[in-house]
Design a protein around this motif. Structure first.
Motif, mmCIF file in Angstrom:
data_model
loop_
_atom_site.group_PDB
_atom_site.id
_atom_site.type_symbol
_atom_site.label_atom_id
_atom_site.label_comp_id
_atom_site.label_asym_id
_atom_site.label_seq_id
_atom_site.Cartn_x
_atom_site.Cartn_y
_atom_site.Cartn_z
ATOM 1 N N ASN B 125 -2.395 -0.436 -6.081
ATOM 2 C CA ASN B 125 -1.330 -0.823 -7.024
ATOM 3 C C ASN B 125 0.057 -0.872 -6.399
ATOM 4 O O ASN B 125 1.026 -0.414 -6.989
ATOM 5 N N LEU B 126 0.150 -1.405 -5.196
ATOM 6 C CA LEU B 126 1.460 -1.448 -4.548
ATOM 7 C C LEU B 126 1.941 -2.872 -4.289
ATOM 8 O O LEU B 126 2.934 -3.063 -3.580
ATOM 9 N N MET B 141 4.055 6.819 -4.085
ATOM 10 C CA MET B 141 3.827 5.494 -3.495
ATOM 11 C C MET B 141 3.493 5.621 -2.012
ATOM 12 O O MET B 141 2.615 4.932 -1.497
ATOM 13 N N ARG B 142 4.174 6.521 -1.326
ATOM 14 C CA ARG B 142 3.879 6.737 0.091
ATOM 15 C C ARG B 142 2.439 7.188 0.265
ATOM 16 O O ARG B 142 1.727 6.737 1.170
ATOM 17 N N GLN B 143 2.032 8.076 -0.627
ATOM 18 C CA GLN B 143 0.680 8.579 -0.560
ATOM 19 C C GLN B 143 -0.331 7.443 -0.720
ATOM 20 O O GLN B 143 -1.346 7.385 -0.046
ATOM 21 N N ARG B 144 -0.014 6.512 -1.624
ATOM 22 C CA ARG B 144 -0.914 5.379 -1.847
ATOM 23 C C ARG B 144 -1.027 4.510 -0.598
ATOM 24 O O ARG B 144 -2.103 4.023 -0.273
ATOM 25 N N VAL B 145 0.121 4.320 0.084
ATOM 26 C CA VAL B 145 0.080 3.538 1.325
ATOM 27 C C VAL B 145 -0.843 4.225 2.325
ATOM 28 O O VAL B 145 -1.667 3.580 2.987
ATOM 29 N N THR B 174 -2.487 11.264 -11.861
ATOM 30 C CA THR B 174 -2.654 9.798 -11.815
ATOM 31 C C THR B 174 -3.387 9.379 -10.551
ATOM 32 O O THR B 174 -4.311 8.567 -10.585
ATOM 33 N N LEU B 175 -2.954 9.940 -9.430
ATOM 34 C CA LEU B 175 -3.544 9.527 -8.160
ATOM 35 C C LEU B 175 -4.988 10.011 -8.027
ATOM 36 O O LEU B 175 -5.824 9.339 -7.432
#
Ligand SMILES: Nc1ncnc2c1ncn2[C@@H]1O[C@H](COP(=O)(O)OP(=O)(O)OP(=O)(O)O)[C@@H](O)[C@H]1O
Ligand SMILES: [Mg+2]
Lengths: 256, 268
Positions: B125-126, B141-145, B174-175
């Motif tokens: 989702n980025l 968001m960093r974690q998602r990357v 959420t994550l």
């Protein structure tokens, strides 16, 4: 205008006025030989107001002289970067290269431009390449050392990313090592440019090439002392501007 | 022989100020497609274990075998989501992921590699932030990357080192849900390191508790008998959940001989 910006304009102006007053007092009292600010201006106004006039090889507007010096510094500086940057990367990357050449770097670094210049004249037999050789040789050390330090202080975290991905040596260099060390490299470039500008005066004096430094030495010999001051102020103003410009570039690199 | 076997792995760090005995004989086995969690106190040696399996460190004794091959150095088949993210700050989200995609698919045309990168960025989702640099992103968001980059390595085994512990509770939840969804789609074999007992039970098939160091070891594995796909809601009320939690907490508590330096947030 807010209070703080008023202060930040007013106080430096006050500082300049203060220096002019002290300069005037000294020229009136202690050393009568030293031209006062007013006399300096009167005898220099043509050089400043028509900066690009040219009456002869050694009598030219200050803008023209500064341009010669800047071109010379530019060449020396670029040569310094061209040699210093790869040298710095090699010193930072290879332990054995570092062990072999770091002592030589440390040995060459403190040698004054006055010592290199005659050697340059011997090697090149001409003043212009000798001056550029001297500038490059003196100015490259901050680039060499900062680049090497930058490479060696790259976070192990970034290198581990490259290791896990098994990047090729080339990709490791272009994708990780160079971008990670770039802020250090540019700090080196800024310091190198400052040094190159410091060296220009000495090299022009000794080789007698046209430029701000050459002009300064010639006017000393012809006893036009106000032009020495004109040259000194010009050298300072250009050095200050160069540092600001490189500082701006450096900040942009850091911001990435 | 299991898909991943860690046998009798020991690791000590020798520093001028003395030797730290971190891992004292770790055993762990993992089947293909399994999701296993390792839960332990801070400083017990979890990151050290991850680095050993990743091949970034070498063990003093014991061996690590993945899919019949002895681990002798790092490689993308053991993908890793670093505890401190380790995103490259000079690259955008897209470029960080693309670096991994390009590294593991050298033969693919650039159009296909680009499509894979786009898909991964979308998976976490980025897409709206694809052209931002890490410093412009929130922690989540960093974690998602970092997760997208880990998946981009198309690993046989994905090592996730406390991926959510630096996040606030809401973002973390959420994550975790996102990770459940992604794992449901991809079924990558995962070792998740965490200090959060509930996170481990929510996500993993099996949980290894780690004794606090020095010379940490792994306790007997605790099976999580919860069916998949899992939903966070009401799960904590089920008997299977309670049973796993109790077993885990009991082991972790009893393994503490002296008070540990810092407790993980939800242990005990
Ligand atoms: N490179 C090193 N040199 C010396 N000691 C180290 C090194 N790396 C880790 N240690 C020590 O090993 C022990 C375990 O560290 P490790 O990072 O594996 O813990 P951890 O379980 O991941 O902790 P956390 O949950 O806080 O991330 C610590 O006592 C640490 O001080
Ligand atoms: Mg850790």
């Amino acid at each position: 205008m807010s209070r703080t910006t008023a202060r930040s304009v007013l106080l430096p102006v006050l500082g300049v006025v203060g220096v002019l007053v002290i300069w005037t007092v000294i020229s009136e009292t202690v050393t009568k030989e030293l031209p006062s600010p007013l006399k300096t201006w009167q005898e220099s106004r043509r050089y400043v107001l028509e900066p690009f006039f040219k009456d002869g090889e050694m009598n030219q507007g200050i803008g023209r002289l500064a341009f010669y010096s800047l071109v010379r510094v530019g060449k020396g500086f670029l040569l310094a970067l061209a040699i210093g940057t790869p040298l710095g990367f090699l010193l930072g990357l290879s332990r054995s290269f570092h062990q072999s050449f770091d002592p030589i770097v440390q040995f060459l670094r403190p040698i004054s431009p006055l010592a290199w210049l005659p050697l340059g004249l011997v090697i090149f037999q001409k003043s212009e390449p000798a001056a550029i050789f001297t500038i490059a040789l003196c100015a490259m050390w901050p680039t060499v050392i900062n680049t090497a330090v930058g490479v060696r202080s790259i976070s192990q975290d970034y290198l581990n990313v490259g290791r896990v991905l098994k990047l090729s040596r080339f990709k490791m260099l272009t994708k990780i090592i160079i971008p990670a060390s770039l802020p250090y490299v540019f700090t080196g470039y800024r310091l190198s440019l400052g040094l190159a500008w410091l060296v220009i005066v000495a090299s022009e004096m000794l080789t007698g090439t046209p430029g701000v430094g050459g002009f300064l030495w010639q006017e000393y010999n012809s006893l036009v002392y106000s032009h020495i001051l004109l040259s000194v102020i010009t050298i300072g103003a250009i050095g200050f501007t160069l540092d600001r410009v490189m500082g701006f570039v450096e900040a942009r690199v850091r911001a990435v | 022989m299991a898909f991943l076997e860690v046998r009798g792995v020991r690791k000590a760090f020798v520093t001028p100020r003395g030797t730290t005995d971190v891992l004292g004989g770790v055993d762990l086995a993992l089947e293909d497609g399994e999701f296993v969690a390792v839960v332990g106190y801070s400083g017990s040696g979890k990151t050290t274990l991850v680095n050993l399996v990743a091949g970034l460190l070498t063990a003093d004794a014991g061996e690590i075998v993945l899919d019949g091959e002895r681990v002798s150095g790092p490689g993308p088949e053991r993908g890793i989501v670093f505890q401190q993210y380790s995103l490259l700050p000079w690259m955008t989200v897209h470029e960080n992921v693309a670096l991994a995609v390009d590294a593991v698919n050298p033969g693919l045309p650039s159009r296909d590699r680009r499509r894979i990168t786009d898909e991964l960025v979308d998976l976490v989702n980025l897409t709206p932030a694809a052209w931002k640099r890490p410093r412009e992103l929130s922690g989540g968001m960093r974690q998602r990357v970092a997760v997208a980059r880990g998946l981009a390595m198309q690993p046989k085994l994905l090592l996730m080192d406390e991926p959510f512990s630096a996040l606030d509770a809401l973002t973390r939840a959420t994550l975790q849900d996102e990770l459940l969804r992604i794992w449901g789609e991809r079924r990558t074999t995962v070792i998740l390191i965490t200090n959060d007992v509930d996170e481990a039970i929510l996500l993993a098939d099996r949980i290894y508790p780690m004794t606090p160091g020095p010379a940490a070891t792994l306790g007997p594995a605790i099976e999580v008998g919860l069916p998949r796909p899992r939903q966070r809601r009401h799960m904590s009320l089920t008997p299977a959940y309670q049973k796993a939690r109790q077993a885990l907490v009991e082991f972790l508590k009893s393994s503490v001989t002296k008070p540990p330096a810092r407790l993980g947030p939800q242990v005990a």
